[in-house]
Design a protein around this motif. Structure first.
Motif, PDB file in Angstrom:
ATOM      1  N   ASN A  42      37.897   1.231 -67.444  1.00 27.61           N
ATOM      2  CA  ASN A  42      38.506   0.900 -68.747  1.00 27.61           C
ATOM      3  C   ASN A  42      38.476   2.098 -69.677  1.00 27.61           C
ATOM      4  O   ASN A  42      39.417   2.360 -70.409  1.00 27.61           O
ATOM      5  CB  ASN A  42      37.693  -0.217 -69.440  1.00 27.61           C
ATOM      6  N   TRP A  43      37.318   2.785 -69.649  1.00 29.93           N
ATOM      7  CA  TRP A  43      37.136   3.939 -70.543  1.00 29.93           C
ATOM      8  C   TRP A  43      38.207   4.992 -70.266  1.00 29.93           C
ATOM      9  O   TRP A  43      38.867   5.490 -71.172  1.00 29.93           O
ATOM     10  CB  TRP A  43      35.737   4.511 -70.349  1.00 29.93           C
ATOM     11  N   GLU A  44      38.357   5.310 -68.969  1.00 31.67           N
ATOM     12  CA  GLU A  44      39.310   6.366 -68.622  1.00 31.67           C
ATOM     13  C   GLU A  44      40.730   5.972 -68.996  1.00 31.67           C
ATOM     14  O   GLU A  44      41.509   6.770 -69.486  1.00 31.67           O
ATOM     15  CB  GLU A  44      39.217   6.687 -67.125  1.00 31.67           C
ATOM     16  N   GLU A  45      41.040   4.679 -68.797  1.00 34.29           N
ATOM     17  CA  GLU A  45      42.419   4.248 -69.040  1.00 34.29           C
ATOM     18  C   GLU A  45      42.690   3.989 -70.533  1.00 34.29           C
ATOM     19  O   GLU A  45      43.757   4.319 -71.034  1.00 34.29           O
ATOM     20  CB  GLU A  45      42.687   2.968 -68.232  1.00 34.29           C
ATOM     21  N   HIS A  46      41.725   3.386 -71.228  1.00 36.12           N
ATOM     22  CA  HIS A  46      42.053   2.872 -72.567  1.00 36.12           C
ATOM     23  C   HIS A  46      41.365   3.576 -73.737  1.00 36.12           C
ATOM     24  O   HIS A  46      41.756   3.367 -74.887  1.00 36.12           O
ATOM     25  CB  HIS A  46      41.725   1.378 -72.639  1.00 36.12           C
ATOM     26  N   TRP A  47      40.309   4.358 -73.474  1.00 30.59           N
ATOM     27  CA  TRP A  47      39.630   5.022 -74.607  1.00 30.59           C
ATOM     28  C   TRP A  47      40.606   5.852 -75.441  1.00 30.59           C
ATOM     29  O   TRP A  47      40.591   5.788 -76.673  1.00 30.59           O
ATOM     30  CB  TRP A  47      38.438   5.846 -74.117  1.00 30.59           C
ATOM     31  N   PRO A  48      41.501   6.626 -74.787  1.00 29.65           N
ATOM     32  CA  PRO A  48      42.405   7.442 -75.607  1.00 29.65           C
ATOM     33  C   PRO A  48      43.280   6.604 -76.545  1.00 29.65           C
ATOM     34  O   PRO A  48      43.729   7.097 -77.577  1.00 29.65           O
ATOM     35  CB  PRO A  48      43.266   8.175 -74.569  1.00 29.65           C
ATOM     36  N   THR A  49      43.525   5.336 -76.210  1.00 25.82           N
ATOM     37  CA  THR A  49      44.346   4.490 -77.085  1.00 25.82           C
ATOM     38  C   THR A  49      43.524   3.951 -78.251  1.00 25.82           C
ATOM     39  O   THR A  49      43.994   3.902 -79.387  1.00 25.82           O
ATOM     40  CB  THR A  49      44.913   3.285 -76.289  1.00 25.82           C
ATOM     41  N   GLY A  51      40.058   4.740 -78.976  1.00 26.61           N
ATOM     42  CA  GLY A  51      38.932   5.499 -79.482  1.00 26.61           C
ATOM     43  C   GLY A  51      39.213   6.981 -79.540  1.00 26.61           C
ATOM     44  O   GLY A  51      40.185   7.486 -78.985  1.00 26.61           O
ATOM     45  N   ARG A  52      38.335   7.663 -80.251  1.00 23.33           N
ATOM     46  CA  ARG A  52      38.396   9.124 -80.276  1.00 23.33           C
ATOM     47  C   ARG A  52      36.994   9.645 -80.557  1.00 23.33           C
ATOM     48  O   ARG A  52      36.150   8.919 -81.098  1.00 23.33           O
ATOM     49  CB  ARG A  52      39.381   9.626 -81.319  1.00 23.33           C
ATOM     50  N   GLU A  99      29.912   4.696 -83.557  1.00 24.94           N
ATOM     51  CA  GLU A  99      28.679   4.505 -82.773  1.00 24.94           C
ATOM     52  C   GLU A  99      28.464   5.759 -81.921  1.00 24.94           C
ATOM     53  O   GLU A  99      29.421   6.408 -81.496  1.00 24.94           O
ATOM     54  CB  GLU A  99      28.847   3.251 -81.892  1.00 24.94           C
ATOM     55  N   VAL A 100      27.180   6.076 -81.698  1.00 24.73           N
ATOM     56  CA  VAL A 100      26.856   7.214 -80.827  1.00 24.73           C
ATOM     57  C   VAL A 100      26.614   6.772 -79.394  1.00 24.73           C
ATOM     58  O   VAL A 100      26.658   7.588 -78.476  1.00 24.73           O
ATOM     59  CB  VAL A 100      25.595   7.959 -81.313  1.00 24.73           C
ATOM     60  N   TYR A 101      26.372   5.482 -79.201  1.00 25.78           N
ATOM     61  CA  TYR A 101      25.928   4.975 -77.898  1.00 25.78           C
ATOM     62  C   TYR A 101      27.160   4.571 -77.073  1.00 25.78           C
ATOM     63  O   TYR A 101      27.789   3.538 -77.334  1.00 25.78           O
ATOM     64  CB  TYR A 101      24.999   3.788 -78.147  1.00 25.78           C
ATOM     65  N   GLN A 102      27.481   5.399 -76.091  1.00 28.07           N
ATOM     66  CA  GLN A 102      28.736   5.191 -75.358  1.00 28.07           C
ATOM     67  C   GLN A 102      28.819   3.823 -74.669  1.00 28.07           C
ATOM     68  O   GLN A 102      29.866   3.168 -74.736  1.00 28.07           O
ATOM     69  CB  GLN A 102      28.937   6.323 -74.337  1.00 28.07           C
ATOM     70  N   PRO A 103      27.732   3.334 -74.000  1.00 22.60           N
ATOM     71  CA  PRO A 103      27.861   2.018 -73.368  1.00 22.60           C
ATOM     72  C   PRO A 103      28.162   0.895 -74.378  1.00 22.60           C
ATOM     73  O   PRO A 103      28.826  -0.086 -74.043  1.00 22.60           O
ATOM     74  CB  PRO A 103      26.495   1.811 -72.697  1.00 22.60           C
ATOM     75  N   GLY A 104      27.674   1.039 -75.621  1.00 22.39           N
ATOM     76  CA  GLY A 104      28.002   0.057 -76.666  1.00 22.39           C
ATOM     77  C   GLY A 104      29.496   0.087 -76.971  1.00 22.39           C
ATOM     78  O   GLY A 104      30.152  -0.958 -77.070  1.00 22.39           O
ATOM     79  N   LEU A 105      30.043   1.285 -77.107  1.00 23.80           N
ATOM     80  CA  LEU A 105      31.475   1.415 -77.366  1.00 23.80           C
ATOM     81  C   LEU A 105      32.283   0.871 -76.191  1.00 23.80           C
ATOM     82  O   LEU A 105      33.335   0.248 -76.381  1.00 23.80           O
ATOM     83  CB  LEU A 105      31.829   2.886 -77.620  1.00 23.80           C
ATOM     84  N   VAL A 120      41.115  -3.126 -84.278  1.00 20.12           N
ATOM     85  CA  VAL A 120      39.853  -2.386 -84.108  1.00 20.12           C
ATOM     86  C   VAL A 120      40.117  -1.051 -83.413  1.00 20.12           C
ATOM     87  O   VAL A 120      40.821  -1.001 -82.404  1.00 20.12           O
ATOM     88  CB  VAL A 120      38.831  -3.184 -83.262  1.00 20.12           C
ATOM     89  N   ARG A 121      39.538  -0.002 -83.966  1.00 20.94           N
ATOM     90  CA  ARG A 121      39.535   1.307 -83.315  1.00 20.94           C
ATOM     91  C   ARG A 121      38.098   1.821 -83.371  1.00 20.94           C
ATOM     92  O   ARG A 121      37.270   1.324 -84.135  1.00 20.94           O
ATOM     93  CB  ARG A 121      40.460   2.300 -84.037  1.00 20.94           C
ATOM     94  N   MET A 122      37.804   2.833 -82.559  1.00 20.40           N
ATOM     95  CA  MET A 122      36.423   3.321 -82.466  1.00 20.40           C
ATOM     96  C   MET A 122      36.371   4.834 -82.608  1.00 20.40           C
ATOM     97  O   MET A 122      37.292   5.524 -82.158  1.00 20.40           O
ATOM     98  CB  MET A 122      35.842   2.938 -81.102  1.00 20.40           C
ATOM     99  N   ILE A 123      35.273   5.307 -83.189  1.00 21.37           N
ATOM    100  CA  ILE A 123      35.007   6.753 -83.187  1.00 21.37           C
ATOM    101  C   ILE A 123      33.606   6.950 -82.642  1.00 21.37           C
ATOM    102  O   ILE A 123      32.653   6.311 -83.094  1.00 21.37           O
ATOM    103  CB  ILE A 123      35.144   7.375 -84.589  1.00 21.37           C
ATOM    104  N   ARG A 124      33.499   7.816 -81.632  1.00 22.35           N
ATOM    105  CA  ARG A 124      32.204   8.104 -81.030  1.00 22.35           C
ATOM    106  C   ARG A 124      31.602   9.311 -81.722  1.00 22.35           C
ATOM    107  O   ARG A 124      32.154  10.418 -81.659  1.00 22.35           O
ATOM    108  CB  ARG A 124      32.395   8.384 -79.535  1.00 22.35           C
TER     109      ARG A 124
END
Ligand SMILES: C[S@@+](CC[C@H](N)C(=O)[O-])C[C@H]1O[C@@H](n2cnc3c(N)ncnc32)[C@H](O)[C@@H]1O
Length: 246
Positions: A42-49, A51-52, A99-105, A120-124
Protein backbone atom coordinates in the motif's frame (compact mmCIF):
# COMPACT_ATOMS: atom_id res chain seq x y z
CA UNK A 1 25.46 16.02 7.16
CA UNK A 2 23.10 18.40 8.91
CA UNK A 3 19.43 18.91 8.16
CA UNK A 4 19.90 21.83 5.86
CA UNK A 5 22.38 19.86 3.75
CA UNK A 6 20.11 16.83 3.42
CA UNK A 7 19.71 15.56 -0.12
CA UNK A 8 16.31 16.22 -1.68
CA UNK A 9 14.20 14.08 -3.99
CA UNK A 10 13.30 15.49 -7.37
CA UNK A 11 9.98 16.68 -5.86
CA UNK A 12 11.82 18.58 -3.10
CA UNK A 13 10.80 16.22 -0.30
CA UNK A 14 13.24 14.28 1.85
CA UNK A 15 14.04 10.80 0.52
CA UNK A 16 13.18 7.80 2.72
CA UNK A 17 16.73 7.44 4.11
CA UNK A 18 17.01 11.13 4.98
CA UNK A 19 18.21 11.69 8.57
CA UNK A 20 15.45 14.29 8.91
CA UNK A 21 13.02 11.33 9.10
CA UNK A 22 15.16 9.68 11.79
CA UNK A 23 16.41 12.62 13.86
CA UNK A 24 19.07 11.79 16.43
CA UNK A 25 18.06 14.40 18.96
CA UNK A 26 14.57 13.11 19.56
CA UNK A 27 11.74 15.12 20.98
CA UNK A 28 9.73 11.91 20.87
CA UNK A 29 10.17 8.24 21.62
CA UNK A 30 11.41 7.13 18.27
CA UNK A 31 10.37 3.65 17.17
CA UNK A 32 11.59 2.62 13.76
CA UNK A 33 9.22 -0.34 13.23
CA UNK A 34 8.69 -2.25 10.02
CA UNK A 35 5.69 -2.47 7.74
CA UNK A 36 3.81 -5.72 7.15
CA UNK A 37 3.94 -6.92 3.52
CA UNK A 38 0.42 -5.60 2.75
CA UNK A 39 1.26 -2.25 4.34
CA UNK A 40 4.48 -2.10 2.35
CA UNK A 41 2.57 -2.68 -0.91
CA UNK A 42 0.00 0.00 0.00
CA UNK A 43 2.81 2.35 0.96
CA UNK A 44 4.61 1.96 -2.34
CA UNK A 45 1.43 2.35 -4.36
CA UNK A 46 -0.50 4.99 -2.42
CA UNK A 47 1.86 7.01 -0.18
CA UNK A 48 2.73 9.41 -3.02
CA UNK A 49 -1.00 10.20 -3.39
CA UNK A 50 -1.89 10.65 0.28
CA UNK A 51 1.40 11.43 1.98
CA UNK A 52 4.65 13.27 1.69
CA UNK A 53 7.86 13.54 3.64
CA UNK A 54 8.76 16.68 5.50
CA UNK A 55 10.42 19.20 3.18
CA UNK A 56 11.39 22.84 2.97
CA UNK A 57 8.35 23.49 0.85
CA UNK A 58 5.21 25.28 1.96
CA UNK A 59 2.17 23.15 1.15
CA UNK A 60 -0.73 24.32 -0.97
CA UNK A 61 -3.81 22.80 0.71
CA UNK A 62 -6.02 23.57 -2.26
CA UNK A 63 -3.73 21.56 -4.55
CA UNK A 64 -3.35 18.83 -1.92
CA UNK A 65 -7.09 18.28 -1.36
CA UNK A 66 -8.48 19.65 -4.62
CA UNK A 67 -10.78 22.07 -2.80
CA UNK A 68 -10.86 24.99 -0.37
CA UNK A 69 -11.99 23.84 3.10
CA UNK A 70 -11.19 24.47 6.76
CA UNK A 71 -7.85 22.80 7.54
CA UNK A 72 -6.80 20.98 10.72
CA UNK A 73 -3.29 19.68 11.44
CA UNK A 74 -3.01 16.81 13.92
CA UNK A 75 0.45 16.36 15.43
CA UNK A 76 1.41 12.88 16.60
CA UNK A 77 -1.49 10.98 15.03
CA UNK A 78 -0.10 7.61 16.18
CA UNK A 79 -2.01 4.81 14.44
CA UNK A 80 -4.53 7.34 13.12
CA UNK A 81 -7.60 5.93 14.89
CA UNK A 82 -8.91 9.35 15.98
CA UNK A 83 -7.78 10.96 12.75
CA UNK A 84 -9.78 8.60 10.56
CA UNK A 85 -12.87 8.53 12.78
CA UNK A 86 -13.01 12.32 13.15
CA UNK A 87 -12.40 12.87 9.42
CA UNK A 88 -15.24 10.47 8.55
CA UNK A 89 -17.56 12.41 10.88
CA UNK A 90 -16.57 15.74 9.36
CA UNK A 91 -16.22 15.40 5.60
CA UNK A 92 -16.40 19.19 5.20
CA UNK A 93 -13.08 19.63 7.04
CA UNK A 94 -9.63 18.68 5.68
CA UNK A 95 -7.08 17.04 7.99
CA UNK A 96 -3.31 16.66 7.73
CA UNK A 97 -1.90 14.03 10.10
CA UNK A 98 1.74 14.56 11.06
CA UNK A 99 3.63 11.63 12.56
CA UNK A 100 7.21 10.36 12.74
CA UNK A 101 6.26 6.71 13.20
CA UNK A 102 5.99 5.15 9.76
CA UNK A 103 3.96 2.04 10.77
CA UNK A 104 1.37 4.40 12.35
CA UNK A 105 1.09 6.33 9.10
CA UNK A 106 0.82 3.02 7.21
CA UNK A 107 -2.15 2.05 9.41
CA UNK A 108 -3.82 5.37 8.74
CA UNK A 109 -3.13 4.95 5.02
CA UNK A 110 -4.91 1.56 5.20
CA UNK A 111 -7.96 3.20 6.84
CA UNK A 112 -8.02 6.00 4.26
CA UNK A 113 -8.06 3.42 1.47
CA UNK A 114 -10.59 1.07 3.08
CA UNK A 115 -12.97 3.81 4.11
CA UNK A 116 -12.48 5.96 1.02
CA UNK A 117 -11.59 9.04 3.10
CA UNK A 118 -11.04 11.97 0.76
CA UNK A 119 -10.27 14.57 3.41
CA UNK A 120 -7.10 13.15 5.03
CA UNK A 121 -3.49 13.62 3.98
CA UNK A 122 -0.30 12.80 5.88
CA UNK A 123 3.13 14.29 6.40
CA UNK A 124 5.92 12.13 7.77
CA UNK A 125 8.20 14.14 10.00
CA UNK A 126 8.57 16.08 13.24
CA UNK A 127 5.53 18.28 13.88
CA UNK A 128 7.68 21.28 14.79
CA UNK A 129 9.67 20.93 11.55
CA UNK A 130 6.43 20.56 9.55
CA UNK A 131 4.67 23.55 11.14
CA UNK A 132 7.76 25.72 10.77
CA UNK A 133 8.64 24.87 7.20
CA UNK A 134 5.48 23.66 5.49
CA UNK A 135 2.48 25.47 6.97
CA UNK A 136 1.61 29.04 6.03
CA UNK A 137 1.18 31.38 9.02
CA UNK A 138 -2.43 32.12 10.02
CA UNK A 139 -3.80 29.40 7.72
CA UNK A 140 -5.17 26.69 10.04
CA UNK A 141 -8.65 26.38 11.47
CA UNK A 142 -7.43 23.89 14.05
CA UNK A 143 -4.50 22.01 15.53
CA UNK A 144 -4.98 18.74 17.43
CA UNK A 145 -2.48 17.19 19.81
CA UNK A 146 -3.87 14.07 21.46
CA UNK A 147 -1.86 12.25 24.12
CA UNK A 148 1.59 13.67 23.40
CA UNK A 149 4.42 11.66 24.99
CA UNK A 150 4.57 12.89 28.63
CA UNK A 151 8.31 12.42 29.25
CA UNK A 152 7.68 12.09 33.00
CA UNK A 153 11.28 12.39 34.26
CA UNK A 154 12.25 15.97 35.10
CA UNK A 155 15.48 15.72 33.12
CA UNK A 156 13.42 14.80 30.03
CA UNK A 157 10.88 17.63 30.31
CA UNK A 158 12.76 19.58 27.67
CA UNK A 159 11.79 16.86 25.19
CA UNK A 160 8.08 17.49 25.65
CA UNK A 161 6.38 18.52 22.44
CA UNK A 162 4.24 21.18 24.13
CA UNK A 163 6.77 23.79 25.26
CA UNK A 164 6.27 27.55 25.24
CA UNK A 165 8.01 27.74 21.85
CA UNK A 166 5.64 25.15 20.38
CA UNK A 167 2.57 26.97 21.70
CA UNK A 168 3.82 30.15 20.02
CA UNK A 169 4.51 28.24 16.79
CA UNK A 170 1.10 26.54 16.80
CA UNK A 171 -0.62 29.85 17.51
CA UNK A 172 1.23 31.51 14.63
CA UNK A 173 -0.10 28.86 12.22
CA UNK A 174 -3.70 29.19 13.44
CA UNK A 175 -5.83 31.79 11.76
CA UNK A 176 -7.41 34.31 14.15
CA UNK A 177 -10.23 32.36 15.81
CA UNK A 178 -8.54 29.04 15.02
CA UNK A 179 -8.47 26.54 17.90
CA UNK A 180 -5.86 24.26 19.47
CA UNK A 181 -7.32 21.08 21.01
CA UNK A 182 -5.09 19.11 23.39
CA UNK A 183 -5.80 15.93 25.39
CA UNK A 184 -3.55 14.18 27.88
CA UNK A 185 -3.97 11.49 30.52
CA UNK A 186 -0.80 12.46 32.38
CA UNK A 187 -1.57 14.65 35.42
CA UNK A 188 1.82 16.35 35.67
CA UNK A 189 2.01 17.03 31.93
CA UNK A 190 -1.57 18.38 32.13
CA UNK A 191 -0.46 20.99 34.69
CA UNK A 192 2.55 21.87 32.52
CA UNK A 193 0.36 22.17 29.42
CA UNK A 194 -2.21 24.36 31.21
CA UNK A 195 0.45 26.70 32.57
CA UNK A 196 2.48 26.93 29.35
CA UNK A 197 -0.56 27.35 27.09
CA UNK A 198 -2.09 30.02 29.31
CA UNK A 199 1.22 31.93 29.25
CA UNK A 200 1.07 32.29 25.45
CA UNK A 201 -0.33 35.82 24.99
CA UNK A 202 -1.79 35.19 21.54
CA UNK A 203 -4.02 32.38 22.85
CA UNK A 204 -7.12 32.54 25.03
CA UNK A 205 -8.38 29.51 26.93
CA UNK A 206 -11.85 28.22 26.11
CA UNK A 207 -14.05 25.94 28.19
CA UNK A 208 -12.79 22.43 27.42
CA UNK A 209 -16.25 20.91 27.03
CA UNK A 210 -18.25 23.56 25.25
CA UNK A 211 -15.49 25.63 23.64
CA UNK A 212 -17.67 28.60 24.70
CA UNK A 213 -19.36 28.22 21.31
CA UNK A 214 -16.15 29.27 19.54
CA UNK A 215 -14.86 25.99 18.08
CA UNK A 216 -15.34 25.74 14.31
CA UNK A 217 -14.96 21.93 14.20
CA UNK A 218 -16.04 18.84 16.12
CA UNK A 219 -14.57 18.15 19.56
CA UNK A 220 -15.84 14.58 19.69
CA UNK A 221 -12.86 12.25 20.00
CA UNK A 222 -13.21 8.48 19.78
CA UNK A 223 -11.34 6.50 22.46
CA UNK A 224 -8.07 5.31 20.92
CA UNK A 225 -6.15 2.17 21.83
CA UNK A 226 -3.67 4.37 23.63
CA UNK A 227 -6.34 6.23 25.59
CA UNK A 228 -8.17 2.95 26.36
CA UNK A 229 -5.06 1.79 28.22
CA UNK A 230 -5.10 4.95 30.34
CA UNK A 231 -8.80 4.57 31.10
CA UNK A 232 -8.25 0.98 32.23
CA UNK A 233 -5.61 2.28 34.59
CA UNK A 234 -8.11 4.97 35.66
CA UNK A 235 -5.99 7.92 34.68
CA UNK A 236 -8.08 11.07 34.28
CA UNK A 237 -8.23 12.59 30.82
CA UNK A 238 -7.59 16.33 30.71
CA UNK A 239 -8.69 18.28 27.65
CA UNK A 240 -7.74 21.83 26.74
CA UNK A 241 -8.90 24.32 24.13
CA UNK A 242 -7.19 27.57 23.22
CA UNK A 243 -8.37 30.02 20.60
CA UNK A 244 -6.05 32.30 18.71
CA UNK A 245 -7.01 35.84 19.57
CA UNK A 246 -8.32 38.02 16.73
C1 LIG B 1 1.46 8.57 22.98
S1 LIG B 1 1.30 8.55 21.27
C2 LIG B 1 -0.40 9.08 20.99
C3 LIG B 1 -0.88 8.76 19.60
C4 LIG B 1 -2.30 9.21 19.25
N1 LIG B 1 -2.42 10.67 19.24
C5 LIG B 1 -3.35 8.60 20.17
O1 LIG B 1 -4.03 9.36 20.86
O2 LIG B 1 -3.49 7.38 20.16
C6 LIG B 1 2.25 9.97 20.78
C7 LIG B 1 2.56 9.97 19.29
O3 LIG B 1 3.15 11.21 18.94
C8 LIG B 1 4.19 10.98 18.02
N2 LIG B 1 5.08 12.13 18.14
C9 LIG B 1 5.76 12.52 19.23
N3 LIG B 1 6.43 13.65 19.02
C10 LIG B 1 6.17 14.01 17.74
C11 LIG B 1 6.58 15.08 16.93
N4 LIG B 1 7.41 16.03 17.39
N5 LIG B 1 6.12 15.15 15.67
C12 LIG B 1 5.27 14.20 15.19
N6 LIG B 1 4.87 13.14 15.92
C13 LIG B 1 5.30 13.06 17.18
C14 LIG B 1 4.79 9.63 18.45
O4 LIG B 1 5.48 8.99 17.41
C15 LIG B 1 3.54 8.88 18.87
O5 LIG B 1 2.97 8.16 17.80
Amino acid sequence: MNQSESPRSADGSTPDHDPRLFPRVTAYRFRRGTLRPGQQRNWEEHWPTYGRNVADEVIDPQAMFGRVAPLIVEIGSGTGTSTAAMAAEEPEVDVIAVEVYQPGLAQLLGMILREGLENVRMIRGDGVDVLTNMITPASLTGVRVFFPDPWPKARHHKRRLLQSGTFALISSRLRPGGVLHVATDHADYADWIAETGDAEPSLERLDATTGDGHVPFSLKRPVTKFEGKGLQEERAINEFLWRRRD
